[in-house]
Design a protein around this motif. Structure first.
Motif, short mmCIF file in Angstrom:
data_model
loop_
_atom_site.label_atom_id
_atom_site.label_comp_id
_atom_site.label_asym_id
_atom_site.label_seq_id
_atom_site.Cartn_x
_atom_site.Cartn_y
_atom_site.Cartn_z
N GLY A 166 0.76 -1.13 0.06
CA GLY A 166 -0.04 -0.33 -0.33
C GLY A 166 0.47 1.66 -0.08
O GLY A 166 0.50 1.70 -0.61
N ASP B 20 1.82 1.37 -3.51
CA ASP B 20 1.03 1.60 -4.72
C ASP B 20 1.22 3.02 -4.25
O ASP B 20 0.22 4.03 -5.12
CB ASP B 20 0.46 1.19 -4.27
N GLY B 21 0.59 3.66 -2.79
CA GLY B 21 0.71 4.97 -3.11
C GLY B 21 1.35 6.27 -3.87
O GLY B 21 1.29 7.13 -4.26
N SER C 62 -7.27 1.54 -5.00
CA SER C 62 -6.82 1.83 -6.44
C SER C 62 -6.64 0.69 -6.87
O SER C 62 -6.90 -0.70 -6.72
CB SER C 62 -4.87 1.18 -5.92
N ARG D 100 -5.86 10.09 -3.28
CA ARG D 100 -5.81 8.56 -3.79
C ARG D 100 -4.62 8.12 -3.60
O ARG D 100 -4.42 6.46 -2.85
CB ARG D 100 -5.85 8.17 -4.87
N SER E 280 -4.46 4.62 -0.39
CA SER E 280 -3.94 3.53 -0.66
C SER E 280 -2.71 3.34 0.38
O SER E 280 -3.29 2.14 1.05
CB SER E 280 -2.97 3.90 -1.80
#
Length: 438
Positions: free
Chosen positions: A71, A74-75, A268, A388, A392
């Protein structure tokens, strides 16, 4: 200061945000700049989606990262660009029509990061490389969208963004397929994917340099004026204070706030695909094909929904797209395990992007003057990207602490509440009907 009355920029829009062509005016074709930028995005997305398609599995299965660690990465991958989008937009506006070169630098920076993934095998270096890659995306996104906006008439702006997003998504469709074929054909599959991705990204940069005009020529395509007259050399140079002051415009401020709130509850793509894999037990070798469903739906629906937004109201289509995303989350939360589940979820996921990605930029364009177009779009994109990024991190932490089902349930409830708030916030008041956005 470039801040003007917000109603002046939206006087041609109806209360629900529809932009209708003037009587007797011929519908304009999509500008060559839009097609050239669409080609660049198509090629670049083949490159980037090759990496995106295999990255979740590579990090979670190959390197053994926890959902929280994934996470975080991905963030970074989806939200770090927010830190530089304002810089990219401001540099493009301040450069006097040099949108192409700011965007080109961003594309080149992202391309240079692809081979570096071959050398990184731990969390910190991978995070730094992804941050640099997203810096490139942040620099290029607002100037690119400003070029699309400036080369299109207000009546056809939704269609223009739809055409660009459709071409962009064609690359997103081919990227995972190429990654899948490489993984099946090679021994060191991930290394081969990263190498081919770099080569394809270089081609995209070359197309941009050779075929995309500068901002002054782009504006000339729409206005019919010579590039010298369209360049705005006699106008004051935009300042950062003027760009930030755009948020004093009621329409743009509301759009930015809505994009931020909805982004806070938008899980996401990578997590959606991981959830599908866990629900259905998809083998690792087939994982890279899951983004194809989203991309195919996006490709088929981007232009029709862009044209529909021009006709019935862009904000209506934008919110309807989030309704499709809510349905996708609801399907993932049900006990249904039928063979149609992945097709339904990915179709709704692609519909969400087709109804929101380009449409949001068309909405925001109507509230921003031409000389600050990149900066204004960057403000909206920054709010959405930061939101976003937070989502994430929060979703990864919730998954690690309470499990994937609880995390998705919380996101679904949050998205429903944010969508209802956005619907109320965007509803024009009787005293100011002209403030409905196009």
């Amino acid at each position: 200061m470039y801040v003007a009355d917000s109603r002046a920029s939206t006087s041609a829009a109806s209360a629900e945000g529809a932009v209708r062509p003037r009587a007797g005016r011929r519908r304009a074709a999509v500008a060559p700049t839009v097609l050239a930028l669409g080609t660049v995005s198509l090629i670049t997305d083949v490159s980037s989606e090759m990496v995106t398609a295999v990255l979740p599995l590579y990090l979670v299965t190959g390197l053994g990262l926890s959902p929280l660690g994934f996470g975080l990465l991905d963030g970074i991958y989806n939200g770090f660009s927010a830190l530089v989008r304002l810089i990219g937009g401001h540099l493009a506006d301040r450069g006097g029509g040099r949108h192409k070169w700011v965007a080109g630098f961003g594309y080149a920076l992202s391309a240079a990061c692809k081979p570096l993934l071959l050398l990184a095998h731990t969390l910190t270096p991978i995070g730094l490389i992804l941050a640099a890659d997203r810096t490139g995306k942040g620099l290029r996104t607002a100037p690119r969208d400003a070029l699309i906006s400036l080369s299109s008439t207000p009546e056809t702006r939704g269609r223009a963004f739809g055409v660009h997003r459709a071409m962009d998504t064609a690359g997103a469709l081919f990227g995972p397929l190429v990654a899948f074929l490489i993984l099946r054909a090679t021994v060191d599959g991930y290394d081969a994917v990263f190498t081919v991705s770099f080569c394809v990204a270089v081609v995209g940069v070359l197309v941009l340099v050779l075929f995309v005009p500068n901002g002054d020529r782009t504006k000339a395509e729409t206005t019919g004026t010579p590039p010298e007259a369209a360049s705005g050399d006699t106008a004051p140079r935009p300042t950062l204070r003027a760009a930030l002051a755009l948020l004093t415009r009621p329409d743009l401020r509301r759009v930015t706030l809505c994009a931020l709130l909805l982004g806070l509850a938008t899980v996401s793509d990578s997590f959606v695909y991981l959830l599908l894999q866990r629900r259905l037990g998809v083998p690792d070798r087939w994982f890279a094909l899951l983004p194809l469903g989203t991309a195919a739906a996006f490709l088929l629906l981007a232009v029709p929904l862009g044209r529909l937004a021009d006709r019935i109201g862009r904000w209506r289509v934008f919110l309807a797209g989030h309704g499709a995303l809510l349905l996708a989350y609801a399907l993932l939360l049900t006990s249904w395990h039928g063979t149609a589940l992945p097709y339904a979820v990915l179709l709704l996921h692609g519909c969400f992007y087709a109804a929101t990605d380009g449409v949001l930029m068309a909405v925001a364009s109507e509230s921003v003057p031409e000389e600050l177009r990149s900066s204004g779009l960057a403000l909206v994109q920054t709010g959405q990207a930061l939101a976003r990024f937070v989502c994430s991190l929060g979703f990864g932490a919730a998954w690690t602490a309470w499990g994937d089902r609880t995390a998705l349930t919380a996101s679904t409830v949050a998205l429903a509440l944010c969508a209802l708030f956005a619907l109320t916030l965007r509803r024009p008041t009787p005293s100011a009907p002209s403030e409905g956005l196009a």
